[in-house]
Design an enzyme around this catalytic site. Structure first.
Site, mmCIF file in Angstrom:
data_model
loop_
_atom_site.group_PDB
_atom_site.id
_atom_site.type_symbol
_atom_site.label_atom_id
_atom_site.label_comp_id
_atom_site.label_asym_id
_atom_site.label_seq_id
_atom_site.Cartn_x
_atom_site.Cartn_y
_atom_site.Cartn_z
ATOM 1 N N GLY A 72 0.833 -1.202 0.000
ATOM 2 C CA GLY A 72 0.000 0.000 0.000
ATOM 3 C C GLY A 72 0.859 1.239 0.000
ATOM 4 N N GLU A 88 -0.585 0.096 -5.801
ATOM 5 C CA GLU A 88 0.569 -0.093 -4.918
ATOM 6 C C GLU A 88 0.906 -1.574 -4.744
ATOM 7 O OE1 GLU A 88 2.639 1.945 -3.451
ATOM 8 O OE2 GLU A 88 1.739 3.940 -3.604
ATOM 9 N N GLU A 92 4.506 -3.096 -5.645
ATOM 10 C CA GLU A 92 5.360 -3.598 -4.559
ATOM 11 C C GLU A 92 5.515 -5.109 -4.562
ATOM 12 O OE1 GLU A 92 3.776 -2.069 -0.922
ATOM 13 O OE2 GLU A 92 4.162 0.015 -1.473
ATOM 14 N N PRO A 109 -5.641 11.108 16.523
ATOM 15 C CA PRO A 109 -5.371 12.539 16.694
ATOM 16 C C PRO A 109 -3.874 12.820 16.713
ATOM 17 C CG PRO A 109 -7.073 11.824 18.212
ATOM 18 C CD PRO A 109 -6.528 10.577 17.563
ATOM 19 N N GLU A 136 11.897 -8.499 0.787
ATOM 20 C CA GLU A 136 11.170 -9.746 0.557
ATOM 21 C C GLU A 136 9.689 -9.502 0.770
ATOM 22 O OE1 GLU A 136 11.485 -12.905 3.593
ATOM 23 O OE2 GLU A 136 12.683 -11.506 4.790
#
Ligand code: ZN
Length: 171
Positions: A72, A88, A92, A109, A136
């Protein structure tokens, strides 16, 4: 006022004026109407499941070097969160995926990022990591996930907790 607040409108450069909106004084642009709420980037991850195990990538750069992350990254301006998770994951891990629904949303927050985690399954491709991002990638069964201190981000821990607790809707 939060220290991260804008002084000038990031769209048109107008000096912002404090205006009461939703119970707080917020820097607001009198030209375009922008009101300065919290500032976050948006991240999108995939929980790619295969045979009851989840795909993690081991980062090989930056302060989280050696830690495990979900496939991601940050969402671009011209894509949806769903498209970002798919893109992504392909970049990846080499896998093409289809999403199976939103699993969790992480926001705390003080952290300038909101992360969404989607369940997903593989539809094509083969495992091929991006060598400049990861050393990996492999699948971990629910009972054999890396220890907490080897997970790169709290948003990934949140997603993995939700994944372990997830049960498919009953028919
Ligand atoms: Zn403006």
């Amino acid at each position: 006022m939060a220290t991260t607040a804008f002084t000038f409108c990031p769209r048109d450069g107008t000096r912002l004026v404090l205006t009461r909106i939703d119970g707080r004084e917020r820097p607001t642009c009198t030209v375009c109407g922008l009101a300065d709420f919290t500032h976050v980037q948006v991240g999108s991850n995939a929980i790619v499941e295969q045979d009851g195990a989840v795909l993690l990538v081991r980062l090989n750069y930056g302060p989280r070097d050696g830690h495990w992350a979900l496939p991601g990254g940050l969402v671009e301006n011209d894509e949806t969160t769903e498209e970002a998770a798919v893109r992504e994951t392909k970049e990846e891990t080499g896998f093409e995926i289809a999403l199976d629904g939103l699993l969790s949303v992480w926001l705390r927050p003080g952290f300038p990022i909101l992360v969404v985690n989607y369940r997903a399954h593989i539809t094509g491709g083969s495992l091929q990591i991006a060598p400049d991002e990861a050393s990996e990638a492999r699948f971990f069964p629910k009972a054999e996930l890396p220890p907490l201190d080897e997970i790169a981000w709290p948003s990934a821990v949140h997603g993995l907790d939700a994944w372990r607790a997830y049960e498919p809707p009953r028919p």
